[in-house]
Design an enzyme around this catalytic site. Structure first.
Site, PDB file in Angstrom:
ATOM      1  N   LYS A 103      60.919 -16.372 -38.860  1.00 20.07           N
ATOM      2  CA  LYS A 103      60.466 -17.526 -38.078  1.00 20.07           C
ATOM      3  C   LYS A 103      59.202 -17.096 -37.344  1.00 20.07           C
ATOM      4  O   LYS A 103      59.246 -16.237 -36.455  1.00 20.07           O
ATOM      5  CB  LYS A 103      61.547 -17.954 -37.077  1.00 20.07           C
ATOM      6  CG  LYS A 103      61.017 -19.003 -36.104  1.00 20.07           C
ATOM      7  CD  LYS A 103      62.017 -19.402 -35.044  1.00 20.07           C
ATOM      8  CE  LYS A 103      61.273 -19.988 -33.858  1.00 20.07           C
ATOM      9  NZ  LYS A 103      62.155 -20.341 -32.740  1.00 20.07           N
TER      10      LYS A 103
ATOM     11  N   GLY B  27      62.940 -24.347 -24.358  1.00 18.27           N
ATOM     12  CA  GLY B  27      63.770 -24.174 -23.174  1.00 18.27           C
ATOM     13  C   GLY B  27      63.685 -25.301 -22.163  1.00 18.27           C
ATOM     14  O   GLY B  27      64.292 -25.227 -21.098  1.00 18.27           O
TER      15      GLY B  27
ATOM     16  N   ALA C 102      63.058 -26.389 -30.883  1.00 17.88           N
ATOM     17  CA  ALA C 102      62.750 -26.409 -29.442  1.00 17.88           C
ATOM     18  C   ALA C 102      62.740 -27.811 -28.856  1.00 17.88           C
ATOM     19  O   ALA C 102      62.292 -28.766 -29.483  1.00 17.88           O
ATOM     20  CB  ALA C 102      61.426 -25.745 -29.126  1.00 17.88           C
ATOM     21  N   GLY C 103      63.271 -27.889 -27.650  1.00 17.12           N
ATOM     22  CA  GLY C 103      63.212 -29.125 -26.886  1.00 17.12           C
ATOM     23  C   GLY C 103      64.542 -29.860 -26.758  1.00 17.12           C
ATOM     24  O   GLY C 103      64.703 -30.677 -25.865  1.00 17.12           O
TER      25      GLY C 103
ATOM     26  N   ASN D 181      68.518 -23.124 -29.042  1.00 16.07           N
ATOM     27  CA  ASN D 181      69.105 -21.965 -28.391  1.00 16.07           C
ATOM     28  C   ASN D 181      69.591 -22.332 -26.987  1.00 16.07           C
ATOM     29  O   ASN D 181      70.782 -22.390 -26.698  1.00 16.07           O
ATOM     30  CB  ASN D 181      68.095 -20.818 -28.344  1.00 16.07           C
ATOM     31  CG  ASN D 181      68.675 -19.485 -27.874  1.00 16.07           C
ATOM     32  OD1 ASN D 181      68.168 -18.437 -28.202  1.00 16.07           O
ATOM     33  ND2 ASN D 181      69.738 -19.483 -27.104  1.00 16.07           N
ATOM     34  N   THR D 182      68.639 -22.658 -26.104  1.00 19.70           N
ATOM     35  CA  THR D 182      68.974 -22.859 -24.696  1.00 19.70           C
ATOM     36  C   THR D 182      69.993 -23.976 -24.474  1.00 19.70           C
ATOM     37  O   THR D 182      70.864 -23.850 -23.610  1.00 19.70           O
ATOM     38  CB  THR D 182      67.685 -23.163 -23.904  1.00 19.70           C
ATOM     39  OG1 THR D 182      66.689 -22.218 -24.284  1.00 19.70           O
ATOM     40  CG2 THR D 182      67.919 -23.063 -22.409  1.00 19.70           C
TER      41      THR D 182
END
Lengths: 66, 270
Positions: free
Chosen positions: B112, B173, B199-200, B221-222
């Protein structure tokens, strides 16, 4: 001789190999990758690759990340 | 999946294929920001993800040799490990990180790529990303690339040989959700490689929205790791991805400004 491992100075016996270094760091057999002076030293060459005074060694592994 | 069996008229979903490998799950998860490795392991198991991202960092030289590491709890025999170039701000650092990752994972070429532009936004640095992608593709890497939601850049990255394009929904994040669904749609319209929102995502509905737009998958992830109960949120995300995919396959009803009664007017007795 002195080498820099992950940014820290370290004293090793002259003509130590990458494998010797990993052994000293108790990292033998761990899933890591080694770079010496920005060049990767493949696992298959850890025994043969001799380190030299002032070499900059990076020992990296996988950690949590996105 | 069960809906497909109950209604044979629905088209079979095509599996997600990356670098020649088929995946059942369209949820890709990061492994950062968890309390410990056990929580990481349990959350990833609950998410059903088959592809997990990892970062490449200096090994802690003082560590206890018996201390388990990430790849002990997420064995590469079971999961596709997707090393990232997080923290890289130049093409040079990103390429170097990918080469180390390939050595670390015994020649595994899937990476990635993310080259960041700024610490506050973690927005992709597009020019450095393009430069890194070019080098990596030439060097035999299978590049899944994190980028802006700019449709032209997404297309260019595809033309360069990236195997998946991964536009952000919102900054890494931030949990702000899919801020520009129209751009994601434009990217999807032109793309011949898988498009994944990376992301987001903040909560389950954000993941569903990405999938309802027709995305091939979502990487997060977050949203899981920083949820009150990460393991429960991992399961919520698994369901959200499946729901969004099913809804996209089913095809939503058209939006109308005014009401349209669901009960027939015929046969009323009042």
């Amino acid at each position: 001789m002195q080498v820099i491992v992950n940014g820290e100075p370290m004293t090793l016996a002259d003509a130590s190999s990458v494998a010797d270094l990993l052994n000293q760091l108790t990292l033998t057999g761990r899933r890591i990758a080694v770079e010496v002076n920005l060049e990767i030293v493949p696992r298959s060459q850890h025994d043969q690759h001799r380190l030299r005074e002032g070499d900059r060694v990076e020992v990296v592994g996988a950690i949590g990340g996105g | 999946m069960s809906a497909v069996q109950e209604h044979p008229s629905l088209p079979e979903d095509k599996p997600l294929v990356l670098d020649g490998k088929r995946y059942e799950s369209r949820l890709l998860v990061g492994t950062g920001k968890y309390r410990d490795l056990e929580e990481t392991r349990l959350a990833i198991e609950a998410s059903g993800a088959e592809i997990v991202t990892v970062a490449v960092r200096r090994t802690n030289l003082g560590q206890n040799p018996d201390e388990p590491n990430l790849l002990d709890v997420l064995p590469p025999e079971r999961y596709t490990i997707l090393p990232n170039t997080a923290g890289c701000y130049t093409a040079e650092d990103a390429v170097r990180t990918c080469r180390l990752a390939r050595e670390l994972l015994d020649g595994h070429n899937l990476v990635k790529l993310e080259v960041l532009g700024d610490e506050k936004t973690l927005y992709p640095n597009v020019t450095e990303t393009l430069a890194a992608a070019e080098t990596l593709v030439k060097d035999g890497f299978k590049v899944m690339v994190y980028t802006t939601d700019d449709p032209l850049i997404a297309q260019r990255l595809e033309e360069m040989g990236c195997i998946a394009v991964m536009p952000l929904g919102a900054p890494i994040g931030s949990g702000l959700g899919i801020r520009n669904p129209y751009n994601i749609r434009m990217i999807l319209e032109n793309a011949k490689v898988p498009v994944l929102v990376d992301a987001g995502v903040g909560t389950a509905s954000d993941a569903t929205i990405a999938m309802e737009l027709g995305c091939d998958g979502v990487l997060m992830n977050t949203a899981i790791a920083q949820a009150g109960d990460p393991i429960r949120m991992a399961r919520a995300m698994k369901l959200a991805i499946e729901s969004g995919r099913e809804a996209w396959l089913a095809g939503r009803m058209p939006r109308k400004l005014y009401a349209s009664a669901s009960s027939p007017l015929e046969g009323t007795f009042f």
